[in-house]
Design an enzyme around this catalytic site. Structure first.
Site, PDB file in Angstrom:
ATOM      1  N   LYS A  62       6.554 -71.432  32.200  1.00  0.00           N
ATOM      2  CA  LYS A  62       6.924 -70.980  30.877  1.00  0.00           C
ATOM      3  C   LYS A  62       5.745 -71.023  29.911  1.00  0.00           C
ATOM      4  O   LYS A  62       5.724 -70.337  28.900  1.00  0.00           O
ATOM      5  CB  LYS A  62       8.021 -71.890  30.301  1.00  0.00           C
ATOM      6  N   ASP A  69      -5.965 -77.030  34.255  1.00  0.00           N
ATOM      7  CA  ASP A  69      -6.164 -78.467  34.250  1.00  0.00           C
ATOM      8  C   ASP A  69      -6.883 -78.823  35.556  1.00  0.00           C
ATOM      9  O   ASP A  69      -8.099 -78.729  35.651  1.00  0.00           O
ATOM     10  CB  ASP A  69      -4.776 -79.105  34.118  1.00  0.00           C
ATOM     11  N   LYS A  91      -9.429 -77.357  30.566  1.00  0.00           N
ATOM     12  CA  LYS A  91      -9.825 -78.776  30.546  1.00  0.00           C
ATOM     13  C   LYS A  91     -10.709 -79.014  31.764  1.00  0.00           C
ATOM     14  O   LYS A  91     -10.243 -79.517  32.785  1.00  0.00           O
ATOM     15  CB  LYS A  91      -8.572 -79.663  30.683  1.00  0.00           C
ATOM     16  N   PHE A 114      -3.827 -84.649  26.358  1.00  0.00           N
ATOM     17  CA  PHE A 114      -2.600 -83.912  26.621  1.00  0.00           C
ATOM     18  C   PHE A 114      -2.222 -83.140  25.361  1.00  0.00           C
ATOM     19  O   PHE A 114      -2.076 -83.723  24.291  1.00  0.00           O
ATOM     20  CB  PHE A 114      -1.463 -84.838  27.048  1.00  0.00           C
ATOM     21  N   VAL A 115      -2.103 -81.830  25.504  1.00  0.00           N
ATOM     22  CA  VAL A 115      -1.851 -80.997  24.326  1.00  0.00           C
ATOM     23  C   VAL A 115      -0.479 -80.325  24.379  1.00  0.00           C
ATOM     24  O   VAL A 115       0.074 -80.075  25.456  1.00  0.00           O
ATOM     25  CB  VAL A 115      -2.963 -79.936  24.140  1.00  0.00           C
ATOM     26  N   ASP A 170       4.229 -77.644  26.541  1.00  0.00           N
ATOM     27  CA  ASP A 170       5.308 -78.593  26.250  1.00  0.00           C
ATOM     28  C   ASP A 170       4.976 -80.029  26.635  1.00  0.00           C
ATOM     29  O   ASP A 170       4.072 -80.297  27.438  1.00  0.00           O
ATOM     30  CB  ASP A 170       6.557 -78.202  27.036  1.00  0.00           C
TER      31      ASP A 170
HETATM   32  P1  IMP Z   1      -3.141 -77.298  37.062  1.00  0.00           P
HETATM   33  O1  IMP Z   1      -2.570 -76.771  38.325  1.00  0.00           O
HETATM   34  O2  IMP Z   1      -3.413 -78.762  37.117  1.00  0.00           O
HETATM   35  O3  IMP Z   1      -4.329 -76.534  36.562  1.00  0.00           O
HETATM   36  O4  IMP Z   1      -1.942 -77.236  36.073  1.00  0.00           O
HETATM   37  C1  IMP Z   1      -1.840 -76.429  35.043  1.00  0.00           C
HETATM   38  C2  IMP Z   1      -0.447 -76.578  34.459  1.00  0.00           C
HETATM   39  O5  IMP Z   1      -0.171 -77.956  34.087  1.00  0.00           O
HETATM   40  C3  IMP Z   1      -0.398 -75.789  33.186  1.00  0.00           C
HETATM   41  O6  IMP Z   1      -0.002 -74.468  33.425  1.00  0.00           O
HETATM   42  C4  IMP Z   1       0.567 -76.590  32.348  1.00  0.00           C
HETATM   43  O7  IMP Z   1       1.877 -76.162  32.603  1.00  0.00           O
HETATM   44  C5  IMP Z   1       0.404 -78.021  32.799  1.00  0.00           C
HETATM   45  N1  IMP Z   1      -0.515 -78.776  31.914  1.00  0.00           N
HETATM   46  C6  IMP Z   1      -1.747 -79.224  32.186  1.00  0.00           C
HETATM   47  N2  IMP Z   1      -2.295 -79.858  31.139  1.00  0.00           N
HETATM   48  C7  IMP Z   1      -1.379 -79.803  30.150  1.00  0.00           C
HETATM   49  C8  IMP Z   1      -1.370 -80.270  28.782  1.00  0.00           C
HETATM   50  O8  IMP Z   1      -2.325 -80.888  28.251  1.00  0.00           O
HETATM   51  N3  IMP Z   1      -0.232 -80.020  28.086  1.00  0.00           N
HETATM   52  C9  IMP Z   1       0.829 -79.358  28.609  1.00  0.00           C
HETATM   53  N4  IMP Z   1       0.854 -78.891  29.858  1.00  0.00           N
HETATM   54  C10 IMP Z   1      -0.242 -79.116  30.636  1.00  0.00           C
END
Ligand code: IMP
Ligand code: MG
Length: 179
Positions: A46, A106, A134, A155-156, A162
């Site tokens: 979402k 992330d 990040k 964490f944002v 969300d």
């Molecule tokens: P990745 O697979 O670790 O890159 O995850 C990315 C997903 O984690 C994003 O699409 C977000 O849904 C969630 N996410 C990662 N960091 C944050 C944050 O700081 N705030 C909110 N959601 C986050």
């Protein structure tokens, strides 16, 4: 009002005006890159729905939109190949120049898996645009083609992002107060 709801919004990191300005810039870049060629913007639900809504209204190239949703099972110890597609595209992407529109990168695992999956479907081209990055948290070598803001390891929330499904409707990006 839920108890503590507002007090958890620690600090505004990126204002509404700053987001708007960067989106205008990114849309201009997309217009230049594709130069009238139709594109398909694919947003990952979402979190990316707000970014998608603003970005698609800022580009002027012919544009279709699509949505995907993925849930991740990994806990930091299991690496890629562990996302589950919970909503898939309804269109065949083989005739499309695709741009994936993501809220935040992330660890990079979600997008690494999704780009690998979409590449197998032979799009004419595939790029990734992310609102936030990040890089300090990365566990894969994944990089977006366009990044609007690089942020520190905090964490944002807001602008689609969300905490426990709340705060997606904030018009800005804020740091969440975990304490
Ligand atoms: P990745 O697979 O670790 O890159 O995850 C990315 C997903 O984690 C994003 O699409 C977000 O849904 C969630 N996410 C990662 N960091 C944050 C944050 O700081 N705030 C909110 N959601 C986050
Ligand atoms: Mg997301």
């Amino acid at each position: 009002m839920l108890k503590e709801y507002e007090t958890k919004i620690k600090k505004i990191l990126i204002t509404e005006a700053e987001i708007k300005e960067k989106i205008r810039f990114a849309a201009k870049k997309i217009d230049e890159l594709y130069d009238g060629t139709p594109i398909l913007l694919v947003s990952i639900l979402k979190g990316a729905f707000v970014f998608m809504a603003d970005l698609c209204r800022a580009v002027t190239v012919p544009c279709e939109i699509g949505f995907m949703a993925a849930s991740s099972y990994y806990d930091g110890t299991i690496s890629s190949g562990n996302i589950k597609i919970t909503l898939d595209l309804s269109q065949d992407i083989s005739g499309y120049h695709v741009i994936i529109v993501e809220d935040i990168i992330d660890t990079g695992q979600t997008l690494k898996d999704i780009t690998e999956l979409l590449k197998k479907r032979s799009p004419l081209s595939l790029r990734v645009i992310t609102l936030l990055d990040k890089p300090s948290r990365r566990v894969t070598d994944f990089e977006a083609d366009m990044t609007l803001f690089t942020i520190p390891d905090k964490f944002v929330i807001g602008y689609g992002l969300d905490y426990g499904e709340h705060y997606r409707n904030l018009p800005y990006i804020a740091e969440y107060d975990a304490n």
